[in-house]
Design a protein around this motif. Structure first.
Motif, PDB file in Angstrom:
ATOM      1  N   ALA A 125       1.411   3.362   7.947  1.00 43.96           N
ATOM      2  CA  ALA A 125       1.411   2.294   6.941  1.00 43.96           C
ATOM      3  C   ALA A 125       1.057   2.835   5.554  1.00 43.96           C
ATOM      4  O   ALA A 125       1.643   2.414   4.554  1.00 43.96           O
ATOM      5  CB  ALA A 125       0.436   1.191   7.344  1.00 43.96           C
ATOM      6  N   VAL A 126       0.122   3.773   5.493  1.00 42.43           N
ATOM      7  CA  VAL A 126      -0.242   4.365   4.193  1.00 42.43           C
ATOM      8  C   VAL A 126       0.930   5.173   3.650  1.00 42.43           C
ATOM      9  O   VAL A 126       1.254   5.091   2.470  1.00 42.43           O
ATOM     10  CB  VAL A 126      -1.507   5.244   4.334  1.00 42.43           C
ATOM     11  CG1 VAL A 126      -1.753   6.053   3.078  1.00 42.43           C
ATOM     12  CG2 VAL A 126      -2.709   4.387   4.643  1.00 42.43           C
ATOM     13  N   ARG A 127       1.579   5.933   4.497  1.00 38.78           N
ATOM     14  CA  ARG A 127       2.730   6.726   4.041  1.00 38.78           C
ATOM     15  C   ARG A 127       3.874   5.820   3.576  1.00 38.78           C
ATOM     16  O   ARG A 127       4.538   6.123   2.593  1.00 38.78           O
ATOM     17  CB  ARG A 127       3.192   7.663   5.146  1.00 38.78           C
ATOM     18  CG  ARG A 127       2.147   8.715   5.443  1.00 38.78           C
ATOM     19  CD  ARG A 127       2.730   9.914   6.129  1.00 38.78           C
ATOM     20  NE  ARG A 127       1.683  10.856   6.468  1.00 38.78           N
ATOM     21  CZ  ARG A 127       1.266  11.835   5.676  1.00 38.78           C
ATOM     22  NH1 ARG A 127       1.807  11.980   4.498  1.00 38.78           N
ATOM     23  NH2 ARG A 127       0.309  12.649   6.059  1.00 38.78           N
ATOM     24  N   GLU A 128       4.099   4.714   4.261  1.00 43.32           N
ATOM     25  CA  GLU A 128       5.131   3.770   3.827  1.00 43.32           C
ATOM     26  C   GLU A 128       4.755   3.126   2.501  1.00 43.32           C
ATOM     27  O   GLU A 128       5.606   2.926   1.638  1.00 43.32           O
ATOM     28  CB  GLU A 128       5.351   2.703   4.896  1.00 43.32           C
ATOM     29  CG  GLU A 128       6.056   3.211   6.126  1.00 43.32           C
ATOM     30  CD  GLU A 128       6.142   2.168   7.222  1.00 43.32           C
ATOM     31  OE1 GLU A 128       5.620   1.033   7.035  1.00 43.32           O
ATOM     32  OE2 GLU A 128       6.703   2.493   8.281  1.00 43.32           O
ATOM     33  N   PHE A 129       3.480   2.785   2.333  1.00 45.89           N
ATOM     34  CA  PHE A 129       3.021   2.207   1.074  1.00 45.89           C
ATOM     35  C   PHE A 129       3.206   3.201  -0.071  1.00 45.89           C
ATOM     36  O   PHE A 129       3.633   2.837  -1.158  1.00 45.89           O
ATOM     37  CB  PHE A 129       1.553   1.800   1.188  1.00 45.89           C
ATOM     38  CG  PHE A 129       0.983   1.191  -0.057  1.00 45.89           C
ATOM     39  CD1 PHE A 129       1.269  -0.119  -0.401  1.00 45.89           C
ATOM     40  CD2 PHE A 129       0.160   1.927  -0.898  1.00 45.89           C
ATOM     41  CE1 PHE A 129       0.753  -0.677  -1.555  1.00 45.89           C
ATOM     42  CE2 PHE A 129      -0.368   1.374  -2.046  1.00 45.89           C
ATOM     43  CZ  PHE A 129      -0.067   0.073  -2.368  1.00 45.89           C
ATOM     44  N   MET A 156       6.582  -2.843  -1.421  1.00 47.15           N
ATOM     45  CA  MET A 156       5.654  -3.305  -0.405  1.00 47.15           C
ATOM     46  C   MET A 156       4.548  -4.100  -1.108  1.00 47.15           C
ATOM     47  O   MET A 156       4.007  -3.656  -2.112  1.00 47.15           O
ATOM     48  CB  MET A 156       5.081  -2.103   0.343  1.00 47.15           C
ATOM     49  CG  MET A 156       4.262  -2.481   1.524  1.00 47.15           C
ATOM     50  SD  MET A 156       3.835  -1.072   2.566  1.00 47.15           S
ATOM     51  CE  MET A 156       5.341  -0.904   3.493  1.00 47.15           C
ATOM     52  N   PRO A 157       4.205  -5.266  -0.598  1.00 43.32           N
ATOM     53  CA  PRO A 157       3.203  -6.107  -1.257  1.00 43.32           C
ATOM     54  C   PRO A 157       1.804  -5.502  -1.204  1.00 43.32           C
ATOM     55  O   PRO A 157       1.494  -4.660  -0.372  1.00 43.32           O
ATOM     56  CB  PRO A 157       3.259  -7.417  -0.462  1.00 43.32           C
ATOM     57  CG  PRO A 157       3.842  -7.053   0.848  1.00 43.32           C
ATOM     58  CD  PRO A 157       4.750  -5.890   0.607  1.00 43.32           C
ATOM     59  N   ILE A 158       0.979  -5.977  -2.121  1.00 42.63           N
ATOM     60  CA  ILE A 158      -0.384  -5.469  -2.224  1.00 42.63           C
ATOM     61  C   ILE A 158      -1.206  -5.831  -0.996  1.00 42.63           C
ATOM     62  O   ILE A 158      -2.100  -5.093  -0.616  1.00 42.63           O
ATOM     63  CB  ILE A 158      -1.049  -6.005  -3.513  1.00 42.63           C
ATOM     64  CG1 ILE A 158      -0.402  -5.340  -4.709  1.00 42.63           C
ATOM     65  CG2 ILE A 158      -2.532  -5.743  -3.522  1.00 42.63           C
ATOM     66  CD1 ILE A 158      -0.953  -5.782  -6.027  1.00 42.63           C
ATOM     67  N   ASN A 159      -0.908  -6.934  -0.347  1.00 41.02           N
ATOM     68  CA  ASN A 159      -1.695  -7.324   0.826  1.00 41.02           C
ATOM     69  C   ASN A 159      -1.183  -6.685   2.111  1.00 41.02           C
ATOM     70  O   ASN A 159      -1.492  -7.139   3.197  1.00 41.02           O
ATOM     71  CB  ASN A 159      -1.734  -8.850   0.960  1.00 41.02           C
ATOM     72  CG  ASN A 159      -0.355  -9.446   1.138  1.00 41.02           C
ATOM     73  OD1 ASN A 159       0.642  -8.742   1.126  1.00 41.02           O
ATOM     74  ND2 ASN A 159      -0.307 -10.755   1.281  1.00 41.02           N
ATOM     75  N   SER A 160      -0.443  -5.598   2.004  1.00 41.25           N
ATOM     76  CA  SER A 160       0.072  -4.906   3.185  1.00 41.25           C
ATOM     77  C   SER A 160      -1.037  -4.101   3.863  1.00 41.25           C
ATOM     78  O   SER A 160      -2.106  -3.873   3.299  1.00 41.25           O
ATOM     79  CB  SER A 160       1.221  -3.981   2.791  1.00 41.25           C
ATOM     80  OG  SER A 160       0.719  -2.916   2.017  1.00 41.25           O
ATOM     81  N   GLN A 161      -0.740  -3.643   5.061  1.00 43.12           N
ATOM     82  CA  GLN A 161      -1.726  -2.869   5.810  1.00 43.12           C
ATOM     83  C   GLN A 161      -1.990  -1.524   5.139  1.00 43.12           C
ATOM     84  O   GLN A 161      -3.123  -1.046   5.125  1.00 43.12           O
ATOM     85  CB  GLN A 161      -1.249  -2.651   7.243  1.00 43.12           C
ATOM     86  CG  GLN A 161      -2.261  -1.901   8.077  1.00 43.12           C
ATOM     87  CD  GLN A 161      -1.779  -1.655   9.490  1.00 43.12           C
ATOM     88  OE1 GLN A 161      -0.659  -1.987   9.846  1.00 43.12           O
ATOM     89  NE2 GLN A 161      -2.634  -1.076  10.299  1.00 43.12           N
ATOM     90  N   GLY A 162      -0.962  -0.905   4.560  1.00 43.29           N
ATOM     91  CA  GLY A 162      -1.150   0.368   3.869  1.00 43.29           C
ATOM     92  C   GLY A 162      -2.096   0.244   2.687  1.00 43.29           C
ATOM     93  O   GLY A 162      -2.941   1.116   2.449  1.00 43.29           O
ATOM     94  N   PHE A 163      -1.982  -0.847   1.939  1.00 36.57           N
ATOM     95  CA  PHE A 163      -2.881  -1.077   0.805  1.00 36.57           C
ATOM     96  C   PHE A 163      -4.312  -1.280   1.287  1.00 36.57           C
ATOM     97  O   PHE A 163      -5.252  -0.722   0.706  1.00 36.57           O
ATOM     98  CB  PHE A 163      -2.408  -2.298   0.008  1.00 36.57           C
ATOM     99  CG  PHE A 163      -3.233  -2.572  -1.211  1.00 36.57           C
ATOM    100  CD1 PHE A 163      -3.091  -1.820  -2.353  1.00 36.57           C
ATOM    101  CD2 PHE A 163      -4.180  -3.592  -1.205  1.00 36.57           C
ATOM    102  CE1 PHE A 163      -3.853  -2.060  -3.470  1.00 36.57           C
ATOM    103  CE2 PHE A 163      -4.951  -3.846  -2.311  1.00 36.57           C
ATOM    104  CZ  PHE A 163      -4.788  -3.076  -3.459  1.00 36.57           C
TER     105      PHE A 163
END
Length: 122
Positions: free
Chosen positions: A111-115, A1-8
């Motif tokens: 989103a955090v759990r997916e990250f 998952m990219p750094i600019n994702s919602q989880g990040f």
């Protein structure tokens, strides 16, 4: 998952709340105690939690929920005592709110759990 994702980005919000909640007592003592009182908070535990979260350690969310849950309960208890007996309310109100935000985001964000889970899959 990219750094600019919602989880990040949500983890950045969590880390800002954790750091700000431990920074406040060190710089605004009168928001927590009277002039003759003493308040001390260590930033080490929150920094360690942040490093574990961004390192995507498997049990980091559980540990961060436990630590912030205890900090939230302690803040709420002290807030109740100062409300009842009179005293500074602003500092404990802010830190309790910040810990609640951390708890809410870490517990409810998919989103955090997916990250966090993305590293285990790679």
């Amino acid at each position: 998952m990219p750094i600019n994702s919602q989880g990040f980005r949500l983890l950045l919000l969590v880390s800002a709340c954790m750091l700000f909640s431990s920074w406040l007592p060190a710089h605004f003592k009168l928001w927590f105690v009277s002039e003759t009182g003493h308040v001390a908070h260590s930033q080490t535990l929150n920094v360690l939690m942040i490093l574990l979260l961004f390192g995507r350690w498997r049990h980091a969310i559980t540990l961060a929920l436990l630590v912030n849950g205890l900090q939230f309960l302690f803040g709420a208890l002290v807030l109740y005592w100062t409300w009842r007996d009179g005293g500074p309310l602003l500092g404990y109100s802010l830190t309790t709110l910040l810990h609640f935000v951390v708890l809410k985001v870490l517990n409810d964000s998919r989103a955090v759990r997916e990250f966090m889970h993305d590293k285990q899959l790679a």
